[in-house]
Design a protein around this motif. Structure first.
Motif, PDB file in Angstrom:
ATOM      1  N   GLU A  83       0.642  -0.934   0.194  1.00  0.00           N
ATOM      2  CA  GLU A  83      -0.010  -0.282  -0.019  1.00  0.00           C
ATOM      3  C   GLU A  83       0.834   1.181   0.108  1.00  0.00           C
ATOM      4  O   GLU A  83       0.400   2.389  -0.494  1.00  0.00           O
ATOM      5  CB  GLU A  83      -0.690   0.314   1.538  1.00  0.00           C
ATOM      6  N   LEU A  84       1.283   1.297   0.659  1.00  0.00           N
ATOM      7  CA  LEU A  84       2.434   2.369   0.597  1.00  0.00           C
ATOM      8  C   LEU A  84       3.647   2.791  -1.125  1.00  0.00           C
ATOM      9  O   LEU A  84       3.701   3.955  -0.934  1.00  0.00           O
ATOM     10  CB  LEU A  84       4.117   2.180   1.425  1.00  0.00           C
ATOM     11  N   ALA A  85       3.837   1.373  -1.025  1.00  0.00           N
ATOM     12  CA  ALA A  85       4.029   1.998  -2.539  1.00  0.00           C
ATOM     13  C   ALA A  85       3.353   2.540  -3.547  1.00  0.00           C
ATOM     14  O   ALA A  85       3.605   3.214  -4.625  1.00  0.00           O
ATOM     15  CB  ALA A  85       4.929   0.181  -3.536  1.00  0.00           C
ATOM     16  N   ALA A  86       2.006   1.665  -3.678  1.00  0.00           N
ATOM     17  CA  ALA A  86       1.073   2.489  -4.230  1.00  0.00           C
ATOM     18  C   ALA A  86       0.553   3.703  -3.838  1.00  0.00           C
ATOM     19  O   ALA A  86       0.499   4.943  -4.814  1.00  0.00           O
ATOM     20  CB  ALA A  86      -0.595   1.673  -4.051  1.00  0.00           C
ATOM     21  N   ARG A  87       0.405   4.721  -2.876  1.00  0.00           N
ATOM     22  CA  ARG A  87       0.859   5.409  -2.478  1.00  0.00           C
ATOM     23  C   ARG A  87       1.791   6.642  -2.631  1.00  0.00           C
ATOM     24  O   ARG A  87       1.313   7.407  -3.109  1.00  0.00           O
ATOM     25  CB  ARG A  87       1.126   5.467  -0.462  1.00  0.00           C
ATOM     26  N   ALA A  88       3.508   6.465  -2.451  1.00  0.00           N
ATOM     27  CA  ALA A  88       4.530   6.574  -3.453  1.00  0.00           C
ATOM     28  C   ALA A  88       3.947   7.107  -4.872  1.00  0.00           C
ATOM     29  O   ALA A  88       4.054   8.401  -5.501  1.00  0.00           O
ATOM     30  CB  ALA A  88       5.552   6.052  -3.283  1.00  0.00           C
ATOM     31  N   ASP A 103      12.267   1.490  -6.638  1.00  0.00           N
ATOM     32  CA  ASP A 103      12.327   0.841  -7.642  1.00  0.00           C
ATOM     33  C   ASP A 103      11.595  -0.136  -6.080  1.00  0.00           C
ATOM     34  O   ASP A 103      10.604  -1.362  -6.149  1.00  0.00           O
ATOM     35  CB  ASP A 103      13.620  -0.155  -7.749  1.00  0.00           C
ATOM     36  N   THR A 104      11.767   0.121  -4.931  1.00  0.00           N
ATOM     37  CA  THR A 104      11.258  -0.449  -3.715  1.00  0.00           C
ATOM     38  C   THR A 104      11.008   0.888  -2.521  1.00  0.00           C
ATOM     39  O   THR A 104      11.615   2.117  -2.123  1.00  0.00           O
ATOM     40  CB  THR A 104      12.110  -1.502  -2.886  1.00  0.00           C
ATOM     41  N   VAL A 105       9.626   0.517  -1.438  1.00  0.00           N
ATOM     42  CA  VAL A 105       8.949   1.225  -0.798  1.00  0.00           C
ATOM     43  C   VAL A 105       8.745   0.452   0.078  1.00  0.00           C
ATOM     44  O   VAL A 105       7.959  -0.086   0.470  1.00  0.00           O
ATOM     45  CB  VAL A 105       8.151   2.403  -1.329  1.00  0.00           C
ATOM     46  N   ARG A 106       9.291   0.666   1.198  1.00  0.00           N
ATOM     47  CA  ARG A 106       9.501   0.590   2.144  1.00  0.00           C
ATOM     48  C   ARG A 106       8.957   0.832   3.730  1.00  0.00           C
ATOM     49  O   ARG A 106       9.862   1.533   4.482  1.00  0.00           O
ATOM     50  CB  ARG A 106       9.962  -1.677   2.476  1.00  0.00           C
ATOM     51  N   TRP A 107       8.415   0.546   5.360  1.00  0.00           N
ATOM     52  CA  TRP A 107       8.922   0.161   6.302  1.00  0.00           C
ATOM     53  C   TRP A 107      10.361  -0.267   6.900  1.00  0.00           C
ATOM     54  O   TRP A 107      10.252  -1.819   6.190  1.00  0.00           O
ATOM     55  CB  TRP A 107       7.762   0.120   7.028  1.00  0.00           C
ATOM     56  N   VAL A 108      10.689   0.188   7.941  1.00  0.00           N
ATOM     57  CA  VAL A 108      11.895  -0.060   8.353  1.00  0.00           C
ATOM     58  C   VAL A 108      11.810   0.190  10.305  1.00  0.00           C
ATOM     59  O   VAL A 108      10.904   1.008  10.456  1.00  0.00           O
ATOM     60  CB  VAL A 108      12.482   0.716   8.004  1.00  0.00           C
ATOM     61  N   THR A 109      12.441  -0.600  10.689  1.00  0.00           N
ATOM     62  CA  THR A 109      12.317  -0.545  12.171  1.00  0.00           C
ATOM     63  C   THR A 109      13.534   0.014  12.665  1.00  0.00           C
ATOM     64  O   THR A 109      14.252   0.176  14.198  1.00  0.00           O
ATOM     65  CB  THR A 109      11.755  -1.873  13.222  1.00  0.00           C
ATOM     66  N   GLY A 123      17.311   3.268  -5.729  1.00  0.00           N
ATOM     67  CA  GLY A 123      15.246   3.750  -6.518  1.00  0.00           C
ATOM     68  C   GLY A 123      15.071   3.223  -5.080  1.00  0.00           C
ATOM     69  O   GLY A 123      13.461   3.183  -5.230  1.00  0.00           O
ATOM     70  N   SER A 124      15.481   2.738  -3.722  1.00  0.00           N
ATOM     71  CA  SER A 124      15.249   2.203  -2.802  1.00  0.00           C
ATOM     72  C   SER A 124      14.308   3.679  -1.511  1.00  0.00           C
ATOM     73  O   SER A 124      14.944   4.712  -1.189  1.00  0.00           O
ATOM     74  CB  SER A 124      15.944   1.686  -1.619  1.00  0.00           C
ATOM     75  N   ILE A 125      13.139   3.648  -0.725  1.00  0.00           N
ATOM     76  CA  ILE A 125      12.629   4.210  -0.069  1.00  0.00           C
ATOM     77  C   ILE A 125      12.224   3.441   0.952  1.00  0.00           C
ATOM     78  O   ILE A 125      11.485   2.959   1.118  1.00  0.00           O
ATOM     79  CB  ILE A 125      11.784   5.383  -0.235  1.00  0.00           C
ATOM     80  N   ARG A 126      13.121   4.308   2.701  1.00  0.00           N
ATOM     81  CA  ARG A 126      11.969   3.847   3.665  1.00  0.00           C
ATOM     82  C   ARG A 126      11.653   4.981   4.255  1.00  0.00           C
ATOM     83  O   ARG A 126      12.582   5.860   4.620  1.00  0.00           O
ATOM     84  CB  ARG A 126      13.777   3.584   4.452  1.00  0.00           C
ATOM     85  N   LEU A 127      10.376   4.054   4.950  1.00  0.00           N
ATOM     86  CA  LEU A 127      10.064   5.006   6.117  1.00  0.00           C
ATOM     87  C   LEU A 127      10.616   4.184   7.774  1.00  0.00           C
ATOM     88  O   LEU A 127       9.785   3.451   8.002  1.00  0.00           O
ATOM     89  CB  LEU A 127       8.807   5.488   5.510  1.00  0.00           C
ATOM     90  N   HIS A 145       8.498  13.671   0.198  1.00  0.00           N
ATOM     91  CA  HIS A 145      10.401  14.728   0.298  1.00  0.00           C
ATOM     92  C   HIS A 145      10.668  13.443   0.540  1.00  0.00           C
ATOM     93  O   HIS A 145      11.828  13.707  -0.166  1.00  0.00           O
ATOM     94  CB  HIS A 145      10.157  14.418   2.034  1.00  0.00           C
ATOM     95  N   GLU A 146      10.534  11.799   0.557  1.00  0.00           N
ATOM     96  CA  GLU A 146      11.998  10.951   0.344  1.00  0.00           C
ATOM     97  C   GLU A 146      11.499  10.719  -1.943  1.00  0.00           C
ATOM     98  O   GLU A 146      12.888  10.742  -1.964  1.00  0.00           O
ATOM     99  CB  GLU A 146      12.020   9.695   0.381  1.00  0.00           C
ATOM    100  N   LEU A 147      10.496  11.083  -1.917  1.00  0.00           N
ATOM    101  CA  LEU A 147      10.275  10.873  -3.833  1.00  0.00           C
ATOM    102  C   LEU A 147      10.892  11.459  -4.423  1.00  0.00           C
ATOM    103  O   LEU A 147      11.918  11.851  -5.254  1.00  0.00           O
ATOM    104  CB  LEU A 147       8.791  11.153  -3.996  1.00  0.00           C
ATOM    105  N   ALA A 148      11.144  13.137  -4.093  1.00  0.00           N
ATOM    106  CA  ALA A 148      11.722  14.438  -4.259  1.00  0.00           C
ATOM    107  C   ALA A 148      13.133  14.086  -4.044  1.00  0.00           C
ATOM    108  O   ALA A 148      13.591  14.788  -5.273  1.00  0.00           O
ATOM    109  CB  ALA A 148      11.698  15.776  -3.786  1.00  0.00           C
ATOM    110  N   HIS A 149      13.377  13.200  -3.285  1.00  0.00           N
ATOM    111  CA  HIS A 149      14.808  13.095  -3.138  1.00  0.00           C
ATOM    112  C   HIS A 149      15.807  12.050  -4.337  1.00  0.00           C
ATOM    113  O   HIS A 149      17.036  11.276  -5.048  1.00  0.00           O
ATOM    114  CB  HIS A 149      15.720  12.529  -2.390  1.00  0.00           C
TER     115      HIS A 149
END
Length: 197
Positions: A83-88, A103-109, A123-127, A145-149
């Motif tokens: 869902e996060l990737a679809a939102r991105a 390429d990837t969007v994911r939650w991290v701890t 091409g990776s984004i981590r929230l 913000h991360e997409l803009a990067h």
């Protein structure tokens, strides 16, 4: 979970901080509480409010119950990686003309000092998981913000120009700055517990 975490809190001294698989847990006993048990997240710890007369075994059982309830609530609120990737993708289309394609969007701890990160070369984004439970416009802002990067690596004028079209940029930044400020405030109870150790 109590709507007002501080209500009915004529507390006896806290039993201190302990850790569980879910992180730090602080149990606060209240002489004014008769039957109710409530819990809430306070940064990276969980506060469980219980009646003062509760036995140690009851306390242990209720802490486990409340941690489970909070985790269930949060999992319903926090979108999964798909869902996060679809939102991105949706945010990129709406605010960046579809130019930012991760390429990837994911939650991290493992991000406790930043809200998100981006590795443009991969091409990776981590929230950060710390965003869970925050308003959607805040999560969208961090994601944008991360997409803009992906398009502009630094925080120069070109970068901020990309975020101008998102109408809640300033509000989301203010929200996150407020959360950071609260996290830096001294916690007299934590300081007292540390002094006792």
């Amino acid at each position: 979970m109590s709507a007002d975490p501080a209500s009915n809190l004529a507390s006896q001294p806290s039993r201190g901080l302990r850790t569980s698989a879910a992180g730090a847990v602080e149990v606060r006993r209240s002489a004014r509480r008769r039957r109710t048990v409530s819990a809430y997240r306070d940064g990276d710890r969980t506060v469980v409010l219980i009646p003062a007369r509760m036995s140690a075994a009851e306390e242990q059982r209720w802490v486990a119950v409340m941690l489970e309830k909070l985790a269930a609530q949060e999992s319903r609120r926090m979108p999964g990686d798909d869902e996060l990737a679809a939102r991105a993708e949706r945010l990129s289309e709406q605010y960046l003309h579809g130019h930012a394609v991760p390429d990837t969007v994911r939650w991290v701890t493992n991000q406790n000092s930043r809200w998100g990160s981006c590795t443009p070369a991969e091409g990776s984004i981590r929230l950060s998981h710390r965003l869970r439970g925050m308003p959607e416009y805040v999560i969208d802002y961090v994601l944008l913000h991360e997409l803009a990067h992906l398009l502009v690596p630094g925080h120069g004028p070109r970068f901020w120009k990309l975020l101008e079209s998102y109408p809640r940029t300033e509000r989301a930044r203010g929200y996150l700055e407020g959360v950071d400020a609260v996290d830096r405030l001294p916690d007299p109870q934590r300081d007292l517990d540390t002094a006792r150790e």
